[in-house]
Design a protein around this motif. Structure first.
Motif, PDB file in Angstrom:
ATOM      1  N   TYR A  25     108.022  63.958  40.150  1.00 29.11           N
ATOM      2  CA  TYR A  25     108.485  64.736  38.633  1.00 29.11           C
ATOM      3  C   TYR A  25     108.465  63.735  37.591  1.00 29.11           C
ATOM      4  CZ  TYR A  25     111.984  67.049  35.591  1.00 29.11           C
ATOM      5  OH  TYR A  25     112.087  67.522  34.505  1.00 29.11           O
ATOM      6  N   ARG A  71     107.191  64.710  31.246  1.00 32.55           N
ATOM      7  CA  ARG A  71     108.528  65.758  31.475  1.00 32.55           C
ATOM      8  C   ARG A  71     109.871  64.790  30.633  1.00 32.55           C
ATOM      9  NH1 ARG A  71     105.603  67.606  35.054  1.00 32.55           N
ATOM     10  NH2 ARG A  71     105.078  65.755  36.214  1.00 32.55           N
ATOM     11  N   GLN A 100     102.107  72.425  43.057  1.00 38.80           N
ATOM     12  CA  GLN A 100     103.707  72.403  42.796  1.00 38.80           C
ATOM     13  C   GLN A 100     104.234  73.423  43.394  1.00 38.80           C
ATOM     14  OE1 GLN A 100     104.013  71.920  38.437  1.00 38.80           O
ATOM     15  NE2 GLN A 100     106.134  72.824  38.455  1.00 38.80           N
ATOM     16  N   GLY A 106     108.214  72.145  44.282  1.00 38.64           N
ATOM     17  CA  GLY A 106     108.159  71.048  43.198  1.00 38.64           C
ATOM     18  C   GLY A 106     108.166  69.668  43.372  1.00 38.64           C
ATOM     19  N   GLN A 140     104.258  67.954  41.041  1.00 35.20           N
ATOM     20  CA  GLN A 140     104.415  68.317  39.528  1.00 35.20           C
ATOM     21  C   GLN A 140     103.028  68.272  38.754  1.00 35.20           C
ATOM     22  OE1 GLN A 140     107.463  69.554  37.906  1.00 35.20           O
ATOM     23  NE2 GLN A 140     108.312  69.973  39.714  1.00 35.20           N
ATOM     24  N   GLN A 146     110.039  74.712  39.092  1.00 36.14           N
ATOM     25  CA  GLN A 146     109.806  74.117  37.710  1.00 36.14           C
ATOM     26  C   GLN A 146     111.531  74.138  36.995  1.00 36.14           C
ATOM     27  OE1 GLN A 146     107.779  76.264  34.386  1.00 36.14           O
ATOM     28  NE2 GLN A 146     106.247  74.273  34.450  1.00 36.14           N
ATOM     29  N   SER A 147     111.697  72.891  36.851  1.00 39.91           N
ATOM     30  CA  SER A 147     113.083  72.983  36.064  1.00 39.91           C
ATOM     31  C   SER A 147     113.149  73.460  34.821  1.00 39.91           C
ATOM     32  CB  SER A 147     113.566  71.541  36.069  1.00 39.91           C
ATOM     33  OG  SER A 147     112.928  70.775  35.202  1.00 39.91           O
ATOM     34  N   ALA A 191     112.007  70.498  32.440  1.00 39.22           N
ATOM     35  CA  ALA A 191     110.452  70.535  32.334  1.00 39.22           C
ATOM     36  C   ALA A 191     109.831  71.815  31.566  1.00 39.22           C
ATOM     37  CB  ALA A 191     109.956  70.718  33.595  1.00 39.22           C
TER      38      ALA A 191
END
Length: 384
Positions: free
Chosen positions: A29, A267, A290, A295, A298, A341-342, A345
């Motif tokens: 990440y 990120r 990803q 995840g 990334q 995917q947060s 992000a």
């Protein structure tokens, strides 16, 4: 912000050394989504044989180049110029020659070719105008896939240690068995003198990250901001050529602009210029990996800034390693696909870069039934 990239030694990849910490620093990440591999045999020779041909093809008459355009494949076979949209605008700053670097005719079933033309259509080569292109392209591409398989093995080992439900060799199997690997030979067109003068970049010392982020378009004038949507991308070291005129061969020169080249949006919201050693192959992780890793790996948005000097083009070669079209786009069992995917992000993606949730986990590409062909279609429709 300048940053060194993680460098793996080819000898360590071949010996199977444990490089999990390096993979996490590069592809986790907080990584740049980029690493380099040093000591790759025959890289220099194959680079020298191939990259000048990008310039040579781009200099052919328009009528000759048009013979190698393929609208039926979304311009994913043969020549493409101005067909792709990045950040909402047609991209005329570069031209691309696409081909499968491993199989000239990966599929023989006519139905496959009709249904999945961007994957299954056979290569087309300018045998009359540029006969050296096919052997140089295939030799460089096969080498890059070979090294990519070794990198993929390290990625699999890293993910498997952190996710017991991850298939043990998922990425390496994709690289080793897929028949739809895609090579892209790139020519970034040189600027003329007035354009270069108008767009000359301020010195690196005069920039601040805040100012850079406020002017993202200025960092994408040779290649707009995007994420690679495949599994793993191999990148050959770029070559800068000064045009020698109609009767002279171009001359390789050092990059004439310290601010030119690859940029990454981290990120943390920083604009980063990675320092990739000139004698290394680079590898970027893609959105498919990803998803497949839930995840743990990334993809990172990136762009290419043009050189402000007039008369200098940039040549490079990318190889996209990706699954075949029916390969499922699923996360490992037990993981939440929505967390791949947060939100943080996604919020920091550059303008025009579509987040995963806009193309995957949608009615056209559901979490449970989407395959790579559907995901690719959603991505192409967003970018063409």
């Amino acid at each position: 912000v300048d940053a060194d990239v993680v460098v793996l030694r080819y000898s360590d990849l071949v010996s199977g050394a444990d490089l999990s910490s390096e993979i996490e620093r590069a592809f986790g990440y907080d990584g740049l989504g980029l690493l380099a591999v040093s000591g790759v045999p025959q890289l220099a020779e194959r680079r020298a044989a191939l990259l000048p041909l990008a310039h040579a093809f781009a200099r052919l008459p328009d009528a000759a180049k048009a013979k190698y355009e393929s609208a039926d494949t979304f311009y994913q076979v043969g020549w493409s110029h101005g067909r792709e949209k990045l950040q909402g605008h047609p991209d005329y700053s570069k031209g691309s020659f696409y081909a499968n670097p491993l199989h000239n005719a990966p599929f023989t079933d006519p139905q496959h070719i009709r249904d999945y033309p961007s994957f299954a259509a056979p290569n087309i080569w300018p045998a009359e105008e540029l006969p050296a292109l096919e052997p140089a392209f295939m030799a460089a591409g096969s080498l890059m896939v070979e090294v990519g398989r070794l990198v993929a093995q390290q990625c699999d080992a890293y993910v498997r240690r952190r996710c017991a439900t991850y298939p043990a060799a998922r990425l390496a199997d994709v690289v080793a068995t897929s028949r739809v690997c895609k090579g892209r030979l790139l020519h970034y067109f040189a600027r003329d003198a007035p354009e270069a003068a108008a767009e000359a970049a301020p010195s690196a010392a005069s920039r601040t990250p805040t100012a850079e982020l406020a002017e993202e378009d200025a960092f994408s004038d040779w290649c707009g901001w995007h994420n690679d949507h495949g599994s793993l991308t191999a990148l050959m070291p770029a070559m800068y050529l000064r045009d020698g005129g109609a009767s002279s061969a171009p001359v390789e020169v050092a990059c004439p602009d310290a601010a030119a080249g690859l940029y990454i949006r981290s990120r943390r919201g920083e604009l980063v210029r990675p320092r990739v050693p000139a004698d290394c192959l680079a590898f970027q992780i893609g959105e498919t990996a990803q998803i497949h890793s839930g995840g743990l790996l990334q993809a990172t948005p990136h762009a290419v800034r043009g050189a402000s000097a007039a008369g200098v083009s940039r040549e490079t070669f990318a190889v996209f390693m990706e699954p075949e079209w029916l390969y499922p786009m699923t996360v490992p069992d037990g993981l939440d696909p929505a967390a791949t995917q947060s939100t943080a992000a996604a919020s920091l993606l550059p303008a025009g870069v579509r987040p995963l949730h806009a193309r995957w986990g949608t009615p056209g590409c559901p979490f449970t039934t989407c395959n790579f062909g559907d995901f690719t279609r959603m991505t192409f429709e967003a970018n063409h």
